[in-house]
Design a protein around this motif. Sequence first.
Motif, PDB file in Angstrom:
ATOM      1  N   LYS A 178      37.052  36.531 -18.650  1.00 15.14           N
ATOM      2  CA  LYS A 178      37.000  36.253 -17.221  1.00 15.14           C
ATOM      3  C   LYS A 178      36.208  37.342 -16.495  1.00 15.14           C
ATOM      4  CE  LYS A 178      39.722  32.572 -17.027  1.00 15.14           C
ATOM      5  NZ  LYS A 178      39.249  31.252 -16.534  1.00 15.14           N
ATOM      6  N   SER A 179      35.481  36.936 -15.476  1.00 13.12           N
ATOM      7  CA  SER A 179      34.749  37.915 -14.675  1.00 13.12           C
ATOM      8  C   SER A 179      35.729  38.745 -13.861  1.00 13.12           C
ATOM      9  CB  SER A 179      33.773  37.207 -13.736  1.00 13.12           C
ATOM     10  OG  SER A 179      34.483  36.468 -12.742  1.00 13.12           O
ATOM     11  N   ASN A 180      35.289  39.920 -13.451  1.00 11.19           N
ATOM     12  CA  ASN A 180      36.158  40.775 -12.644  1.00 11.19           C
ATOM     13  C   ASN A 180      36.539  40.105 -11.332  1.00 11.19           C
ATOM     14  OD1 ASN A 180      36.029  42.651 -14.648  1.00 11.19           O
ATOM     15  ND2 ASN A 180      34.852  44.165 -13.500  1.00 11.19           N
ATOM     16  N   SER A 181      35.607  39.393 -10.731  1.00  6.56           N
ATOM     17  CA  SER A 181      35.900  38.731  -9.462  1.00  6.56           C
ATOM     18  C   SER A 181      36.946  37.639  -9.652  1.00  6.56           C
ATOM     19  CB  SER A 181      34.629  38.138  -8.855  1.00  6.56           C
ATOM     20  OG  SER A 181      34.046  37.185  -9.727  1.00  6.56           O
ATOM     21  N   SER A 182      36.869  36.904 -10.770  1.00  8.18           N
ATOM     22  CA  SER A 182      37.845  35.864 -11.060  1.00  8.18           C
ATOM     23  C   SER A 182      39.229  36.457 -11.292  1.00  8.18           C
ATOM     24  CB  SER A 182      37.408  35.065 -12.293  1.00  8.18           C
ATOM     25  OG  SER A 182      38.409  34.148 -12.693  1.00  8.18           O
ATOM     26  N   LEU A 183      39.291  37.557 -12.031  1.00  4.88           N
ATOM     27  CA  LEU A 183      40.570  38.216 -12.276  1.00  4.88           C
ATOM     28  C   LEU A 183      41.150  38.794 -10.996  1.00  4.88           C
ATOM     29  CD1 LEU A 183      39.683  40.009 -15.628  1.00  4.88           C
ATOM     30  CD2 LEU A 183      41.277  38.102 -15.349  1.00  4.88           C
TER      31      LEU A 183
END
Length: 384
Positions: A279-284
């Motif tokens: 998962k991308s950092n923004s998604s997390l």
Amino acid sequence: MLRLRSRIVSHILSSPSAFRVSPPHRLLSAAAAPISPTQRFAVEEYLVDTCGLTRAQAVKASTKLSHLKSPANPDAVLAFLAGLGLPRSAVAAAVAKDPRLLCAGVDRTLASNVVGLTTLGLSSSDVALFVSIAGEPFRFKSIVPKLQYYLPLFGSSGNFFRALKKSSHLLTANRDRVVEPNAAFLRECGLGACDIAKLCMVVPRILTAKPELLRRMVARAEALGVPRGSGMFRHALQAVSFKSEDKIAAKASFLKKIFRWSDAEVSHAVCKAPIALRKSNSSLQERSEFFLSEVGLEPAYIAHRPALLSYSMEGRLRPRYYVIKFLKAKGLLDQYRDYYNIVMLSDKVFMERFICPHKKAAPCLAKDYATACKGEVPTNFRFT
């Protein structure tokens, strides 16, 4: 040799299950004008007017076709491609990807390859799709033996084409020294045929990576605490594929920070749901804020139910939370419902348990839920 070519073309033109190639004048959208002995063939204009390339694509492609003196062979190739069922846009894409396709021999190479592909069980639409995405390898005689190996490995032409769209290197990688040893090693790791197909549809480069690199990826997957042969090993290998140890460590550190987890909780979460590493950092970050601040979940609760991180925010996590919150606010839900258990329900069961029973008391609920699943927030779900 001439007899062989004749039989190949005859098979394509006459077999009811094969492909019919119509006359070029019916298939080309713009017929090229005859070239006189003193007139030079305008390759760039041909690419734009007859093949449908943009001017920028034509300029780039024309450098590989400067030797062409007439449109005779390109005309035959375009007619052949159209006869396979490729629309003008797909033909343009194929030529832009591999301009030298226009120089290929129709009866000697292209028709022979198509006959070979059909003998492997590919339908006319399969062949047309393959031609549109294969690029340069479609011109090579080795293409049929390669598909003869890949189709059983992936389980279906659809699975293979999905992987091929992500990595055309599947058609150029060395089968004996790279692809087959990698597939054999994946089997040694306990992955069955179905697992290998699923893994390689998502990360097809695993099959074409250097064998020593694949072994390092397997070691990193095991380092997450996921043993070979376990049901989660495919997901772990997918999560660490082509990631350095530093990147994996950085992602684990980020998870620890935003979810307020201990080292042990990070290890547990990643072991149970390796997808968190993808998962991308923004998604997390979005999930962290939603779970901790909006839903009010405890960090330990999330760490022991890391599957929550794998679901869509718009398609499942938010809409279902809104429905439960709405039902509670209206007094239609008389007992506490565990959020994780609600998220894990299938769409059908969720509708049966939480939407359908309230058609009279909340007639707009089904519509509001559908709206929320599209990423919008209906008025009834705007809580203050």
